[in-house]
Design a protein around this motif. Structure first.
Motif, PDB file in Angstrom:
ATOM      1  N   GLY A  34       0.812  -1.212   0.000  1.00  0.00           N
ATOM      2  CA  GLY A  34       0.000   0.000   0.000  1.00  0.00           C
ATOM      3  C   GLY A  34       0.844   1.260   0.000  1.00  0.00           C
ATOM      4  O   GLY A  34       2.066   1.227   0.196  1.00  0.00           O
ATOM      5  N   LYS A  35       0.176   2.383  -0.244  1.00  0.00           N
ATOM      6  CA  LYS A  35       0.862   3.675  -0.193  1.00  0.00           C
ATOM      7  C   LYS A  35       1.321   3.957   1.238  1.00  0.00           C
ATOM      8  O   LYS A  35       0.546   3.798   2.184  1.00  0.00           O
ATOM      9  CB  LYS A  35      -0.076   4.787  -0.672  1.00  0.00           C
ATOM     10  CG  LYS A  35      -0.399   4.720  -2.161  1.00  0.00           C
ATOM     11  CD  LYS A  35      -1.257   5.912  -2.575  1.00  0.00           C
ATOM     12  CE  LYS A  35      -1.528   5.874  -4.077  1.00  0.00           C
ATOM     13  NZ  LYS A  35      -2.330   7.043  -4.515  1.00  0.00           N
ATOM     14  N   THR A  36       2.569   4.365   1.384  1.00  0.00           N
ATOM     15  CA  THR A  36       3.163   4.548   2.707  1.00  0.00           C
ATOM     16  C   THR A  36       3.842   5.910   2.797  1.00  0.00           C
ATOM     17  O   THR A  36       4.547   6.309   1.864  1.00  0.00           O
ATOM     18  CB  THR A  36       4.203   3.451   2.998  1.00  0.00           C
ATOM     19  OG1 THR A  36       3.601   2.174   2.783  1.00  0.00           O
ATOM     20  CG2 THR A  36       4.699   3.538   4.436  1.00  0.00           C
ATOM     21  N   PRO A  37       3.652   6.638   3.900  1.00  0.00           N
ATOM     22  CA  PRO A  37       4.350   7.918   4.071  1.00  0.00           C
ATOM     23  C   PRO A  37       5.864   7.730   4.062  1.00  0.00           C
ATOM     24  O   PRO A  37       6.372   6.722   4.558  1.00  0.00           O
ATOM     25  CB  PRO A  37       3.871   8.404   5.440  1.00  0.00           C
ATOM     26  CG  PRO A  37       2.581   7.703   5.662  1.00  0.00           C
ATOM     27  CD  PRO A  37       2.725   6.371   4.995  1.00  0.00           C
ATOM     28  N   THR A  38       6.559   8.673   3.503  1.00  0.00           N
ATOM     29  CA  THR A  38       8.019   8.639   3.503  1.00  0.00           C
ATOM     30  C   THR A  38       8.542   9.933   4.152  1.00  0.00           C
ATOM     31  O   THR A  38       7.797  10.600   4.873  1.00  0.00           O
ATOM     32  CB  THR A  38       8.545   8.459   2.063  1.00  0.00           C
ATOM     33  OG1 THR A  38       9.958   8.335   2.094  1.00  0.00           O
ATOM     34  CG2 THR A  38       8.135   9.605   1.169  1.00  0.00           C
ATOM     35  N   LEU A  39       9.799  10.268   3.940  1.00  0.00           N
ATOM     36  CA  LEU A  39      10.427  11.481   4.505  1.00  0.00           C
ATOM     37  C   LEU A  39      10.670  11.384   6.006  1.00  0.00           C
ATOM     38  O   LEU A  39      10.861  12.406   6.671  1.00  0.00           O
ATOM     39  CB  LEU A  39       9.596  12.739   4.204  1.00  0.00           C
ATOM     40  CG  LEU A  39       9.214  12.995   2.743  1.00  0.00           C
ATOM     41  CD1 LEU A  39       8.434  14.299   2.626  1.00  0.00           C
ATOM     42  CD2 LEU A  39      10.428  13.030   1.865  1.00  0.00           C
ATOM     43  N   GLY A  40      10.662  10.177   6.569  1.00  0.00           N
ATOM     44  CA  GLY A  40      10.949  10.041   8.001  1.00  0.00           C
ATOM     45  C   GLY A  40      12.330  10.542   8.371  1.00  0.00           C
ATOM     46  O   GLY A  40      12.574  10.950   9.512  1.00  0.00           O
ATOM     47  N   GLY A  41      13.252  10.519   7.391  1.00  0.00           N
ATOM     48  CA  GLY A  41      14.613  10.967   7.662  1.00  0.00           C
ATOM     49  C   GLY A  41      14.726  12.445   7.961  1.00  0.00           C
ATOM     50  O   GLY A  41      15.764  12.907   8.464  1.00  0.00           O
ATOM     51  N   ALA A  42      13.662  13.215   7.689  1.00  0.00           N
ATOM     52  CA  ALA A  42      13.695  14.645   8.015  1.00  0.00           C
ATOM     53  C   ALA A  42      13.914  14.849   9.510  1.00  0.00           C
ATOM     54  O   ALA A  42      14.576  15.812   9.940  1.00  0.00           O
ATOM     55  CB  ALA A  42      12.398  15.311   7.573  1.00  0.00           C
ATOM     56  N   ALA A  43      13.372  13.933  10.314  1.00  0.00           N
ATOM     57  CA  ALA A  43      13.542  14.027  11.767  1.00  0.00           C
ATOM     58  C   ALA A  43      15.000  13.833  12.165  1.00  0.00           C
ATOM     59  O   ALA A  43      15.476  14.419  13.142  1.00  0.00           O
ATOM     60  CB  ALA A  43      12.662  12.990  12.459  1.00  0.00           C
ATOM     61  N   PHE A  44      15.736  12.990  11.413  1.00  0.00           N
ATOM     62  CA  PHE A  44      17.152  12.777  11.708  1.00  0.00           C
ATOM     63  C   PHE A  44      17.944  14.066  11.498  1.00  0.00           C
ATOM     64  O   PHE A  44      18.859  14.379  12.258  1.00  0.00           O
ATOM     65  CB  PHE A  44      17.748  11.688  10.801  1.00  0.00           C
ATOM     66  CG  PHE A  44      17.041  10.368  10.840  1.00  0.00           C
ATOM     67  CD1 PHE A  44      16.179  10.045  11.876  1.00  0.00           C
ATOM     68  CD2 PHE A  44      17.240   9.437   9.828  1.00  0.00           C
ATOM     69  CE1 PHE A  44      15.524   8.819  11.909  1.00  0.00           C
ATOM     70  CE2 PHE A  44      16.599   8.219   9.849  1.00  0.00           C
ATOM     71  CZ  PHE A  44      15.734   7.908  10.888  1.00  0.00           C
ATOM     72  N   PHE A  45      17.577  14.792  10.436  1.00  0.00           N
ATOM     73  CA  PHE A  45      18.340  15.982  10.055  1.00  0.00           C
ATOM     74  C   PHE A  45      18.310  17.042  11.148  1.00  0.00           C
ATOM     75  O   PHE A  45      19.352  17.465  11.644  1.00  0.00           O
ATOM     76  CB  PHE A  45      17.796  16.548   8.740  1.00  0.00           C
ATOM     77  CG  PHE A  45      18.438  17.838   8.330  1.00  0.00           C
ATOM     78  CD1 PHE A  45      19.760  17.867   7.906  1.00  0.00           C
ATOM     79  CD2 PHE A  45      17.726  19.034   8.373  1.00  0.00           C
ATOM     80  CE1 PHE A  45      20.371  19.064   7.539  1.00  0.00           C
ATOM     81  CE2 PHE A  45      18.315  20.230   8.000  1.00  0.00           C
ATOM     82  CZ  PHE A  45      19.635  20.241   7.582  1.00  0.00           C
TER      83      PHE A  45
ATOM     84  N   ILE B 272       5.999   4.512   8.464  1.00  0.00           N
ATOM     85  CA  ILE B 272       6.655   5.549   7.685  1.00  0.00           C
ATOM     86  C   ILE B 272       8.034   5.030   7.261  1.00  0.00           C
ATOM     87  O   ILE B 272       8.654   4.242   7.986  1.00  0.00           O
ATOM     88  CB  ILE B 272       6.803   6.869   8.492  1.00  0.00           C
ATOM     89  CG1 ILE B 272       7.356   7.990   7.591  1.00  0.00           C
ATOM     90  CG2 ILE B 272       7.660   6.671   9.721  1.00  0.00           C
ATOM     91  CD1 ILE B 272       7.339   9.355   8.250  1.00  0.00           C
ATOM     92  N   PHE B 273       8.496   5.430   6.089  1.00  0.00           N
ATOM     93  CA  PHE B 273       9.829   5.081   5.611  1.00  0.00           C
ATOM     94  C   PHE B 273      10.771   6.255   5.852  1.00  0.00           C
ATOM     95  O   PHE B 273      10.350   7.416   5.830  1.00  0.00           O
ATOM     96  CB  PHE B 273       9.815   4.759   4.114  1.00  0.00           C
ATOM     97  CG  PHE B 273       8.956   3.588   3.740  1.00  0.00           C
ATOM     98  CD1 PHE B 273       8.766   2.535   4.613  1.00  0.00           C
ATOM     99  CD2 PHE B 273       8.332   3.536   2.504  1.00  0.00           C
ATOM    100  CE1 PHE B 273       7.980   1.451   4.276  1.00  0.00           C
ATOM    101  CE2 PHE B 273       7.544   2.452   2.140  1.00  0.00           C
ATOM    102  CZ  PHE B 273       7.363   1.411   3.030  1.00  0.00           C
TER     103      PHE B 273
ATOM    104  N   ILE C 139       8.197  -0.271  11.589  1.00  0.00           N
ATOM    105  CA  ILE C 139       7.639  -1.623  11.577  1.00  0.00           C
ATOM    106  C   ILE C 139       6.183  -1.652  12.047  1.00  0.00           C
ATOM    107  O   ILE C 139       5.596  -2.717  12.185  1.00  0.00           O
ATOM    108  CB  ILE C 139       8.476  -2.586  12.466  1.00  0.00           C
ATOM    109  CG1 ILE C 139       8.443  -2.147  13.937  1.00  0.00           C
ATOM    110  CG2 ILE C 139       9.899  -2.687  11.951  1.00  0.00           C
ATOM    111  CD1 ILE C 139       9.072  -3.138  14.893  1.00  0.00           C
ATOM    112  N   SER C 140       5.624  -0.471  12.282  1.00  0.00           N
ATOM    113  CA  SER C 140       4.248  -0.379  12.759  1.00  0.00           C
ATOM    114  C   SER C 140       3.271  -0.785  11.652  1.00  0.00           C
ATOM    115  O   SER C 140       3.549  -0.621  10.461  1.00  0.00           O
ATOM    116  CB  SER C 140       3.953   1.047  13.216  1.00  0.00           C
ATOM    117  OG  SER C 140       2.583   1.222  13.494  1.00  0.00           O
TER     118      SER C 140
END
Length: 389
Positions: free
Chosen positions: A46-57, A212-213, A206-207
């Motif tokens: 299914g369609k999955t949100p991405t951009l989780g790496g923004a939090a790392f930045f 989110i990716f 893994i939720s």
């Protein structure tokens, strides 16, 4: 005691900042419809949100501000430009997709900032394969190639739920410990910060309902920080090794063992693609994690934990051997392990056409099973009904 207090505060702060802001990123991505759409080579449906790496930045940027007093060569001012470049490039790649050449140019520019700092210069390999002194220009070429390889290797393993997070956590735990024991507290705190972010992100990754990716936004940033820590590890001075549990000359092999999962997977995939006369960056499902899922029937979580456990055990083995063994013997062992792993996994290579054929065949088999089972089920129900009557 001051370092311990700083480390605990930094870890908790980075974890909470990442954990509390990722839901906001998920809502924003869903509202703007910036989700990752699955294709024929995706491991998700299914369609999955991405951009989780923004939090790392932004977590890393804030952390670098608070730990600047621990630095010796003002390294943060050289790391931040590299982080910013890769964040922008990763963000754009997640949204519109960039060519491999564009990303390579950006990575080269990001790496050049780090190489300009004198705190990362590798003056010697301390007798590894009888190599001692390293000319400065040779260092620039080798270090630049190594960092770009690590960034891309980590980027390529981000293919299933939890894998990039688990491998990143294992690598960062080891580097954090190494820099703590060697007295390089600044890098220990950087590793601790990113580790906290990865741990917070892992739960969402893994939720089932809040997935989110990290996307290229995250994998490029994590790969960049790991490459920085690797470079600094190889640049440690002989006096820094007094508390480390392995010989000074074995440091390059320890670094390879720490990065064995992304390096092996990248080398294997590139070799298969080139043997099939395709570009090394052409997409397929030949990665090690794809083999474990498609051929061995493991779930995403099982494959991720298996690979992460292998990475940890492999590093521990090499650290134990590195405390007494000479590097020639360890090189032979490393090459042997890589050859064995390469042989085991090489027979599982395939391209899109063969994969498509397997999927079609599987659907046909399932369809036939359904056709056979339905009449049988009807007969059983009829017999049961007649028996009651």
């Amino acid at each position: 005691m001051y370092f311990l207090e700083s480390a605990i505060t930094l870890f908790l702060g980075a974890f909470l900042l990442t954990y509390l802001t990722i839901p906001k990123i998920i809502r924003l991505v869903e509202y703007k419809r910036l989700m990752d759409d699955p294709n024929h080579r995706s491991s998700h449906k299914g369609k999955t949100p991405t951009l989780g790496g923004a939090a790392f930045f932004y977590t890393l940027i804030i952390a670098l501000f608070f730990i600047k007093s621990w630095s010796t060569f003002d390294e943060g001012m050289y790391i931040i430009p590299g982080l910013t470049i890769l964040f922008i490039v990763g963000l754009k790649d997640d949204l519109v997709v960039l060519s491999p050449l564009s990303k390579l140019i950006a990575q080269t520019l990001a790496v050049s900032f780090v190489l300009a700092n004198e705190g990362f210069i590798i003056h010697s390999l301390n007798g590894f394969l009888n190599i001692n002194e390293i000319p400065y220009f040779l260092y620039l070429g080798i270090a630049g190639f190594m960092m770009i390889t690590i960034i891309n290797s980590y980027n390529l393993i981000d293919g299933i739920d939890g894998l990039a997070s688990i491998v990143g956590i294992v690598i960062l735990v080891i580097y954090t410990t190494i820099f703590y024991l060697s007295g390089e507290y600044y890098y220990s705190l950087i590793g601790l910060t990113l580790n906290a972010s990865l741990m917070a992100f892992f739960g969402y990754n893994i939720s089932g309902d809040r997935k989110i990716f990290m996307g290229d936004t995250g994998s490029l940033i994590v790969g960049f920080i790991i490459s920085v820590l690797t470079l600094k590890f190889l640049a440690l001075k002989p006096q820094d090794y007094t508390e480390l549990p392995f010989l000074l000359e074995n440091a390059p092999l320890i670094a390879i063992s720490i990065l064995i999962v992304p390096l092996f997977d990248t080398a294997r995939v590139f070799a298969i693609r080139l043997s099939q006369k395709r570009g090394p960056f052409s997409p397929d499902r030949n990665h090690t994690h794809h083999v474990l899922i498609d051929h061995w029937g493991l779930s995403h979580k099982q494959a991720s934990f298996l690979i992460g456990t292998f990475n940890l055990i492999f590093v521990m083995l090499f650290i134990v051997l590195g405390s007494t063994a000479k590097n020639i013997g360890m090189v032979i062992m490393l090459v042997t392990v890589v050859i064995v792993l390469g042989y085991v996994f090489f027979k599982y290579n395939y391209n899109f056409s063969t994969l498509k054929q397997k999927i079609i065949l599987r659907k046909k088999v399932d369809s036939l099973k359904t056709k056979i089972e339905k009449p049988t089920l009807k007969k059983l129900k009829k017999k049961k009904s007649d028996f009651k009557n």
